[in-house]
Design an enzyme around this catalytic site. Structure first.
Site, PDB file in Angstrom:
ATOM      1  N   GLU A   1     109.432 -31.615  20.713  1.00 10.43           N
ATOM      2  CA  GLU A   1     110.715 -32.320  20.908  1.00 10.43           C
ATOM      3  C   GLU A   1     111.748 -31.503  20.148  1.00 10.43           C
ATOM      4  O   GLU A   1     111.806 -31.571  18.917  1.00 10.43           O
ATOM      5  CB  GLU A   1     110.638 -33.739  20.331  1.00 10.43           C
ATOM      6  CG  GLU A   1     109.576 -34.623  20.951  1.00 10.43           C
ATOM      7  CD  GLU A   1     109.952 -35.105  22.335  1.00 10.43           C
ATOM      8  OE1 GLU A   1     111.131 -35.038  22.702  1.00 10.43           O
ATOM      9  OE2 GLU A   1     109.038 -35.535  23.056  1.00 10.43           O
TER      10      GLU A   1
ATOM     11  N   CYS B   1     119.774 -35.387  17.993  1.00  7.37           N
ATOM     12  CA  CYS B   1     119.515 -34.440  19.085  1.00  7.37           C
ATOM     13  C   CYS B   1     120.152 -34.898  20.393  1.00  7.37           C
ATOM     14  O   CYS B   1     120.298 -34.106  21.318  1.00  7.37           O
ATOM     15  CB  CYS B   1     118.015 -34.269  19.275  1.00  7.37           C
ATOM     16  SG  CYS B   1     117.188 -35.821  19.606  1.00  7.37           S
TER      17      CYS B   1
HETATM   18  P1  NAD Z   1     113.387 -28.004  11.499  1.00  6.40           P
HETATM   19  O1  NAD Z   1     112.819 -27.325  12.683  1.00  6.40           O
HETATM   20  O2  NAD Z   1     114.011 -27.169  10.448  1.00  6.40           O
HETATM   21  O3  NAD Z   1     112.279 -28.859  10.754  1.00  6.40           O
HETATM   22  C1  NAD Z   1     111.513 -29.869  11.396  1.00  6.40           C
HETATM   23  C2  NAD Z   1     110.206 -30.046  10.650  1.00  6.40           C
HETATM   24  O4  NAD Z   1     109.457 -28.834  10.774  1.00  6.40           O
HETATM   25  C3  NAD Z   1     110.357 -30.296   9.141  1.00  6.40           C
HETATM   26  O5  NAD Z   1     109.334 -31.150   8.703  1.00  6.40           O
HETATM   27  C4  NAD Z   1     110.174 -28.913   8.571  1.00  6.40           C
HETATM   28  O6  NAD Z   1     109.716 -28.928   7.227  1.00  6.40           O
HETATM   29  C5  NAD Z   1     109.122 -28.342   9.493  1.00  6.40           C
HETATM   30  N1  NAD Z   1     109.091 -26.883   9.555  1.00  6.40           N
HETATM   31  C6  NAD Z   1     110.029 -25.991   9.156  1.00  6.40           C
HETATM   32  N2  NAD Z   1     109.600 -24.730   9.344  1.00  6.40           N
HETATM   33  C7  NAD Z   1     108.372 -24.821   9.898  1.00  6.40           C
HETATM   34  C8  NAD Z   1     107.420 -23.866  10.342  1.00  6.40           C
HETATM   35  N3  NAD Z   1     107.654 -22.562  10.265  1.00  6.40           N
HETATM   36  N4  NAD Z   1     106.267 -24.316  10.883  1.00  6.40           N
HETATM   37  C9  NAD Z   1     106.033 -25.642  10.989  1.00  6.40           C
HETATM   38  N5  NAD Z   1     106.889 -26.584  10.578  1.00  6.40           N
HETATM   39  C10 NAD Z   1     108.050 -26.189  10.046  1.00  6.40           C
HETATM   40  O7  NAD Z   1     114.414 -29.088  12.062  1.00  6.40           O
HETATM   41  P2  NAD Z   1     115.328 -30.106  11.255  1.00  6.40           P
HETATM   42  O8  NAD Z   1     116.512 -29.386  10.722  1.00  6.40           O
HETATM   43  O9  NAD Z   1     114.494 -30.894  10.293  1.00  6.40           O
HETATM   44  O10 NAD Z   1     115.765 -31.127  12.409  1.00  6.40           O
HETATM   45  C11 NAD Z   1     116.870 -30.919  13.215  1.00  6.40           C
HETATM   46  C12 NAD Z   1     116.454 -30.444  14.595  1.00  6.40           C
HETATM   47  O11 NAD Z   1     115.553 -31.376  15.163  1.00  6.40           O
HETATM   48  C13 NAD Z   1     117.627 -30.369  15.555  1.00  6.40           C
HETATM   49  O12 NAD Z   1     117.564 -29.194  16.315  1.00  6.40           O
HETATM   50  C14 NAD Z   1     117.423 -31.592  16.451  1.00  6.40           C
HETATM   51  O13 NAD Z   1     118.005 -31.470  17.719  1.00  6.40           O
HETATM   52  C15 NAD Z   1     115.944 -31.660  16.515  1.00  6.40           C
HETATM   53  N6  NAD Z   1     115.522 -33.001  16.916  1.00  6.40           N
HETATM   54  C16 NAD Z   1     115.009 -33.180  18.174  1.00  6.40           C
HETATM   55  C17 NAD Z   1     114.648 -34.448  18.601  1.00  6.40           C
HETATM   56  C18 NAD Z   1     114.075 -34.681  19.981  1.00  6.40           C
HETATM   57  O14 NAD Z   1     113.625 -35.792  20.252  1.00  6.40           O
HETATM   58  N7  NAD Z   1     114.063 -33.705  20.858  1.00  6.40           N
HETATM   59  C19 NAD Z   1     114.798 -35.533  17.738  1.00  6.40           C
HETATM   60  C20 NAD Z   1     115.321 -35.314  16.467  1.00  6.40           C
HETATM   61  C21 NAD Z   1     115.674 -34.035  16.058  1.00  6.40           C
END
Ligand code: NAD
Length: 487
Positions: free
Chosen positions: A253, A287
């Site tokens: 997602e 998002c």
């Molecule tokens: P992010 O990708 O930085 O982090 C998300 C999660 O992944 C966190 O728990 C983080 O610690 C972890 N993470 C970071 N690096 C990683 C790696 N290399 N391997 C595995 N896990 C890792 O995103 P964010 O800043 O926390 O969230 C914002 C983003 O999430 C935005 O782009 C938003 O659009 C998206 N989002 C999407 C939905 C959806 O339903 N499509 C819903 C909410 C948020």
């Protein structure tokens, strides 16, 4: 420091026990409105993740009945609703969103558990009516295996609810990696799982800490069958690459870039009302937030005027203050991205309509924690600007004009993302053409609403794949098996 009966330990939860990181390391959780350190939480890594995977594998040695799983789901929903105020408070302190939004998010989260409980019978085995090759054909929905659930900070309880509800419904034990900005809400959820649901040991394990190390342990362990990730498209792509080695199933997602299209024949006040709710929820850090506002040229000036009155009335403030409409952005990087989108657009010819003041655009943020960004409207936006091509994730409303239906469709689809989209028109034939023609999974007509527990939601294109919510979401963590029986 935060004090809450729902935060017994600022640590992980593995095999039914609260625990610190092996080496005692911690990381701070900061209130983005004040910079106060709320807690020092255990920084775990690969070793603790392996322990959690073993615990989950052991728990799954016996698949609980559908009735037992339904009971767990119902009890989690009740526990969330009963503790709405305290979970909402913790969530707001670490995220910064207004309290009424925090409490609404807890209800939204409970809705996923309630929905899965009510619909879990869809996961019962079935026999096909057809009898090809003279056989009776059985279809079985088996738990896929241990699942890894990785979630972002922007909905600290909502995002995990979507995944954990479907995982438990399927009969899968999980390892949960919370976002490091908002692990306290997750700790509170685990306190409820332990005290009020009495979920047996190993069925849900919490491992806060180093994302890379935790994800690598999940990706390389043969017992982990599915990794469900919500977050940025950038990290999602990394997971796809890494999952190849073991053909690990990933559900993604990812980010969005939602168009919000308003035709001249729309109910303009409704379009403005809905935009206010859609765009400023979570300070614009969702998002499904409208990212590009496309307005038919003949009504653009009037639309901006009505929107400006509403935007100028918004009150920024601390999340627990009842008067607050908008909280801070979560950290410096988030603030700087919105600032960049604003200054880039202005440099390329956009005009300031409401919010920030031209001769004193919001200054750079020097501190690392969150900053208050004024809700801002700009017009004259076009495809050369960063705010057109990237997800802003903040309270900036960029307005672009379009001439006709064809122009609107082309502009709306001018992105590699495909998550949410919105169209306002009284013309139902036109609306239908957009429902078909927009390459976004969620196409809302005359409403700015995002997803609901009862409906499938997820991405197309670079917004990912997999579905959460609805009947479709129930199947996210099962293996569908087929057994023809010769008779
Ligand atoms: P992010 O990708 O930085 O982090 C998300 C999660 O992944 C966190 O728990 C983080 O610690 C972890 N993470 C970071 N690096 C990683 C790696 N290399 N391997 C595995 N896990 C890792 O995103 P964010 O800043 O926390 O969230 C914002 C983003 O999430 C935005 O782009 C938003 O659009 C998206 N989002 C999407 C939905 C959806 O339903 N499509 C819903 C909410 C948020």
């Amino acid at each position: 420091m935060i004090s809450s009966p729902l935060i017994p330990v600022a640590g992980g939860y593995i095999d039914g026990h609260w625990c610190a990181a092996d080496g005692g390391q911690t990381f701070p959780v900061i209130n983005p409105a004040t910079g106060d350190v709320l807690a020092q939480v255990a920084r775990m890594g690969g070793d603790e993740t392996l322990l959690a995977i073993s615990a989950a594998s052991r728990a799954m040695a016996n698949t609980p009945t559908i009735e037992k799983r339904r009971e767990w789901l119902e009890n989690i929903a009740s526990a969330l609703v009963k503790n709405r105020d305290e979970i909402g408070r913790i969530l707001c302190l670490e995220h910064g969103k207004p309290w009424r939004e925090g409490k609404a998010e807890v209800d939204y989260a409970a809705g996923f558990f309630t929905y899965c409980a009510a619909n879990i019978d869809h996961l019962k085995s079935r026999v096909l009516e057809e009898r090809p090759r003279g056989c009776e054909w059985r279809v079985l929905y088996r738990p896929a295996g241990v699942v890894g659930l990785i979630v972002p900070w922007n909905f600290p309880i909502g995002m995990i609810a979507k995944k954990l509800s479907a995982a438990l419904a399927a009969g899968c034990a999980s390892i949960i990696k919370p976002a490091s900005k908002t692990p306290l809400t997750m700790i509170a959820l685990f306190a409820l799982l332990e005290r009020e649901v009495q979920l047996p040991a190993g069925w849900a394990n919490l491992v806060p800490g180093s994302a890379g190390a935790i994800a690598d342990a999940l990706l390389t362990h043969p017992d982990v069958a599915v990794i469900s990730f919500t977050g940025s498209t950038e990290v999602g792509k990394e997971l796809i690459v890494k999952s190849a080695a073991q053909v690990k199933r990933v559900a993604l997602e990812l980010g969005g870039n939602a168009p919000y299209i308003v035709f001249a024949d729309a109910d303009m006040d409704k379009a403005v009302d809905q935009l206010m709710v859609n765009k400023f929820r979570g300070s614009g850090q969702t998002c499904v937030c409208a990212n590009r506002i496309l307005v038919e040229r003949s009504i653009a000036a009037e639309f901006s005027k009505r929107l400006t009155i509403r935007v100028n009335a918004l009150r920024l403030g601390n999340s627990l203050d009842d008067e607050t409409d908008i909280g801070p952005l979560v950290d410096r990087a988030g603030y700087e991205k919105v600032r960049h989108h604003l200054t880039d657009a202005m440099a390329k010819g956009a005009q300031l309509v409401a919010g920030a003041v031209a001769d004193a655009l919001p200054p750079p943020l020097e501190k690392e924690w969150g900053g208050f960004f004024p809700p801002t409207v700009i017009s004259g936006v076009n495809r050369t600007m960063a705010c057109w091509n990237e997800e802003t994730f903040g309270p900036l409303v960029p307005i672009a004009e379009f001439d006709d239906e064809n122009d609107a469709m082309l502009k709306a689809n001018d992105t590699e993302y495909g998550l949410a989209s919105y169209i306002f028109t009284q013309n139902s034939a036109r609306a239908q053409r957009f429902v078909e023609g927009l390459h976004f999974q969620h196409v809302a007509w005359n409403t700015g609403t995002g997803p609901a527990p009862e409906a499938p939601f997820g991405g197309m294109r670079q917004s990912g794949y997999g579905r959460e919510g609805g009947i479709e979401g129930l199947f996210e963590f099962v293996d569908v098996k087929t057994s023809p029986v010769g008779i």
